[in-house]
Design a protein around this motif. Structure first.
Motif, PDB file in Angstrom:
ATOM      1  N   UNK A   1      -0.255 -10.114  15.597  1.00  0.00           N
ATOM      2  CA  UNK A   1      -1.231 -10.202  14.622  1.00  0.00           C
ATOM      3  C   UNK A   1      -1.246 -11.147  13.543  1.00  0.00           C
ATOM      4  N   UNK A   2      -1.869 -11.903  13.231  1.00  0.00           N
ATOM      5  CA  UNK A   2      -2.053 -13.188  12.078  1.00  0.00           C
ATOM      6  C   UNK A   2      -1.455 -12.257  11.016  1.00  0.00           C
ATOM      7  N   UNK A   3      -0.801 -13.039  10.126  1.00  0.00           N
ATOM      8  CA  UNK A   3      -0.269 -12.647   8.847  1.00  0.00           C
ATOM      9  C   UNK A   3      -1.127 -11.928   7.957  1.00  0.00           C
ATOM     10  N   UNK A   4      -2.373 -12.944   7.903  1.00  0.00           N
ATOM     11  CA  UNK A   4      -3.331 -12.331   7.024  1.00  0.00           C
ATOM     12  C   UNK A   4      -3.936 -11.068   7.456  1.00  0.00           C
ATOM     13  N   UNK A   5      -3.773 -10.588   8.556  1.00  0.00           N
ATOM     14  CA  UNK A   5      -4.151  -9.245   8.824  1.00  0.00           C
ATOM     15  C   UNK A   5      -3.229  -8.107   8.755  1.00  0.00           C
ATOM     16  N   UNK A   6      -1.751  -8.607   8.340  1.00  0.00           N
ATOM     17  CA  UNK A   6      -1.174  -7.546   7.960  1.00  0.00           C
ATOM     18  C   UNK A   6      -0.686  -7.145   6.392  1.00  0.00           C
ATOM     19  N   UNK A   7      -0.188  -5.976   6.345  1.00  0.00           N
ATOM     20  CA  UNK A   7       0.071  -5.402   5.098  1.00  0.00           C
ATOM     21  C   UNK A   7       1.567  -4.641   5.157  1.00  0.00           C
ATOM     22  N   UNK A   8       2.126  -4.067   4.134  1.00  0.00           N
ATOM     23  CA  UNK A   8       3.253  -3.160   4.095  1.00  0.00           C
ATOM     24  C   UNK A   8       3.214  -2.048   3.370  1.00  0.00           C
ATOM     25  N   UNK A   9       3.922  -0.940   3.991  1.00  0.00           N
ATOM     26  CA  UNK A   9       3.933   0.353   3.135  1.00  0.00           C
ATOM     27  C   UNK A   9       5.161   1.068   3.405  1.00  0.00           C
ATOM     28  N   UNK A  10       5.491   2.171   3.116  1.00  0.00           N
ATOM     29  CA  UNK A  10       6.478   2.956   3.477  1.00  0.00           C
ATOM     30  C   UNK A  10       5.848   3.757   4.895  1.00  0.00           C
ATOM     31  N   UNK A  11       6.774   4.418   5.825  1.00  0.00           N
ATOM     32  CA  UNK A  11       6.538   4.574   7.113  1.00  0.00           C
ATOM     33  C   UNK A  11       5.446   5.922   7.047  1.00  0.00           C
ATOM     34  N   UNK A  12       5.582   6.545   6.121  1.00  0.00           N
ATOM     35  CA  UNK A  12       4.896   7.950   5.818  1.00  0.00           C
ATOM     36  C   UNK A  12       4.983   8.112   4.333  1.00  0.00           C
ATOM     37  N   UNK A  13       4.238   9.389   4.158  1.00  0.00           N
ATOM     38  CA  UNK A  13       4.514   9.752   2.872  1.00  0.00           C
ATOM     39  C   UNK A  13       5.912  10.259   2.321  1.00  0.00           C
ATOM     40  N   UNK A  14       6.130  10.869   1.319  1.00  0.00           N
ATOM     41  CA  UNK A  14       7.315  11.463   0.966  1.00  0.00           C
ATOM     42  C   UNK A  14       7.565  12.994   1.122  1.00  0.00           C
ATOM     43  N   UNK A  15       6.357  13.617   1.076  1.00  0.00           N
ATOM     44  CA  UNK A  15       6.313  15.017   1.377  1.00  0.00           C
ATOM     45  C   UNK A  15       5.065  15.418   1.924  1.00  0.00           C
TER      46      UNK A  15
ATOM     47  N   UNK B   1       0.894  -0.976  -0.074  1.00  0.00           N
ATOM     48  CA  UNK B   1      -0.014   0.073   0.178  1.00  0.00           C
ATOM     49  C   UNK B   1       0.871   1.153   0.159  1.00  0.00           C
ATOM     50  N   UNK B   2       0.322   2.209  -0.039  1.00  0.00           N
ATOM     51  CA  UNK B   2       0.937   3.777  -0.319  1.00  0.00           C
ATOM     52  C   UNK B   2       0.324   4.738   0.798  1.00  0.00           C
ATOM     53  N   UNK B   3       0.963   5.379   1.681  1.00  0.00           N
ATOM     54  CA  UNK B   3       0.461   6.248   2.554  1.00  0.00           C
ATOM     55  C   UNK B   3      -0.108   7.319   1.772  1.00  0.00           C
ATOM     56  N   UNK B   4       0.477   8.343   0.914  1.00  0.00           N
ATOM     57  CA  UNK B   4      -0.244   9.271   0.504  1.00  0.00           C
ATOM     58  C   UNK B   4       0.497  10.233  -0.519  1.00  0.00           C
ATOM     59  N   UNK B   5       1.215  10.963   0.409  1.00  0.00           N
ATOM     60  CA  UNK B   5       1.983  12.334  -0.475  1.00  0.00           C
ATOM     61  C   UNK B   5       3.231  11.886  -1.134  1.00  0.00           C
ATOM     62  N   UNK B   6       3.791  12.620  -2.092  1.00  0.00           N
ATOM     63  CA  UNK B   6       4.818  12.108  -2.963  1.00  0.00           C
ATOM     64  C   UNK B   6       5.302  13.557  -3.172  1.00  0.00           C
ATOM     65  N   UNK B   7       6.743  13.541  -3.595  1.00  0.00           N
ATOM     66  CA  UNK B   7       7.657  14.583  -3.855  1.00  0.00           C
ATOM     67  C   UNK B   7       6.944  15.446  -4.783  1.00  0.00           C
ATOM     68  N   UNK B   8       7.197  16.970  -4.749  1.00  0.00           N
ATOM     69  CA  UNK B   8       6.217  17.685  -5.508  1.00  0.00           C
ATOM     70  C   UNK B   8       7.231  18.000  -6.873  1.00  0.00           C
ATOM     71  N   UNK B   9       6.703  17.627  -8.054  1.00  0.00           N
ATOM     72  CA  UNK B   9       7.587  17.937  -9.049  1.00  0.00           C
ATOM     73  C   UNK B   9       7.795  19.426  -9.345  1.00  0.00           C
TER      74      UNK B   9
END
Length: 363
Positions: free
Chosen positions: A319-333, A11-19
């Motif tokens: 927490x059971x593995x099926x209840x876990x997901x992965x992302x970055x810790x926060x957005x980038x910006x 998954x993705x948290x949200x913010x990205x570096x502004x171009x």
């Protein structure tokens, strides 16, 4: 949890570096800013999809701040120039804040159109909208940023805040949103001895605030549509690769995980500041998910995939593995300034999240 439903294994948290094009257009007050933002968002969506992500955001490209822009779009709230910025570890933001000057209302919020544009270009990926959590409007200034003329009794303010967020949830749903994320720094601050001391110094009880914020969020989510997934990103501060709060989740875990009706918690676990995984024992079995923020956005160095996989296995003790997901810790910006990381490094981080999730959970 199907890998085709939110939250996603990667998954993705949200913010990205502004171009650069957006930054330049803002500096020049370019009348073509919206068109420039549209083009940049379309490109950002394409890049997220190229990584293999099944969820996309608009990178928060139309915002200067992760929270103030949304709040200033509410009725009864105005932006103000603060006496000083928000103090992070060794650096301070621009001087900005918001205050409640009248009765709160949601109204024709401009970010509804922002979501509709994202949805129109998301292709086969799920568009996710990110907005600040209701508790953020109150926490930093407390009673001092809420008009006593509009709200002589603070409980009336919190009731209205819950109502406005309930209206916001429904409005985004009506606009087509099926994945909405509340970004919340407050719960992490309530884990910090330093931040709790500041609350006490201004005459408020941090534990009482936690109870109030939990009630407001739950009231806001009452009767939400069943096919709308609500996530919450618990953030420790993210400005130019620095942070504010440190301390494990234990002080708030039972109340936050055990009583707040959130579908998926995005939790920062990229450093020792977050403590261990033991507080995850309060996560509700079955429905509730945890998106582990194990890949940092604060530096460009790529994590070792095997180390990340080992930490996922460690979290799975609680927490059971099926209840876990992965992302970055926060957005980038979280603000328009962005973290000290390049766009190429940003893309590599997102790709790393997808690749590790694929190894751990499969397609």
């Amino acid at each position: 949890m199907s890998d085709q439903t939110a939250p996603f294994r990667a998954d993705v948290v949200g913010s990205l570096l502004r171009p650069t094009a957006i930054k330049n257009a803002r500096e020049k007050s370019d009348h073509d800013l919206r068109r420039i933002e549209d083009a940049a968002i379309k490109h950002a969506v394409e890049e997220q999809c190229q990584c293999g992500l099944k969820v996309v955001t608009d990178g928060e490209f139309r915002r200067a701040w992760w929270h103030f822009d949304f709040f200033e779009g509410l009725e009864g709230v105005e932006g103000i120039d603060a006496e000083q910025g928000i103090q992070f570890s060794g650096v301070q933001t621009k001087s900005r804040n918001v205050r409640v000057t009248g009765k709160l209302g949601f109204g024709a919020h401009p970010m509804l159109e922002d979501f509709k544009y994202l949805a129109s270009i998301s292709g086969g990926a799920m568009p996710k909208m990110t907005i600040p959590s209701p508790s953020v409007l109150h926490f930093r200034g407390g009673r001092n940023v809420v008009s006593r003329d509009a709200y002589p009794h603070i409980d009336d303010f919190f009731d209205d805040l819950a109502r406005v967020y309930k209206e916001a949830v429904q409005a985004f749903y009506d606009a087509g949103c099926r994945y909405l994320q509340l970004d919340d720094t407050v719960w992490a601050y309530l884990c910090s001895d330093e931040q709790r001391a500041q609350v006490v110094a201004r005459g408020e009880d941090p534990d009482a605030l936690a109870r109030t914020y939990a009630r407001v969020i739950n009231q806001a989510l009452e009767n939400k549509p069943e096919d709308l997934v609500i996530g919450m990103h618990v953030c420790r501060g993210n400005f130019r690769s620095t942070w504010i709060s440190e301390g494990g989740y234990e002080p708030v875990a039972e109340r936050l995980f055990g009583s707040v009706n959130i579908d998926a918690f995005f939790l920062e676990y990229d450093s020792d500041r977050a403590g261990d995984f033991a507080p995850l024992r309060f996560i509700k079995p079955g429905h509730q998910k945890v998106v582990l923020g194990l890949v940092t956005t604060k530096t460009g160095e790529l994590e070792d995939p095997e180390t990340i996989k080992a930490r996922i296995r460690e979290a799975a003790r609680y927490v059971p593995l099926e209840q876990l997901c992965l992302s970055t810790q926060c957005g980038f910006a979280s603000t328009e300034e962005g973290n000290a990381i390049s766009e190429a490094e940003q893309q590599a981080k997102l790709q790393l999240v997808v690749d590790i999730a694929r190894d751990v959970w499969g397609e």
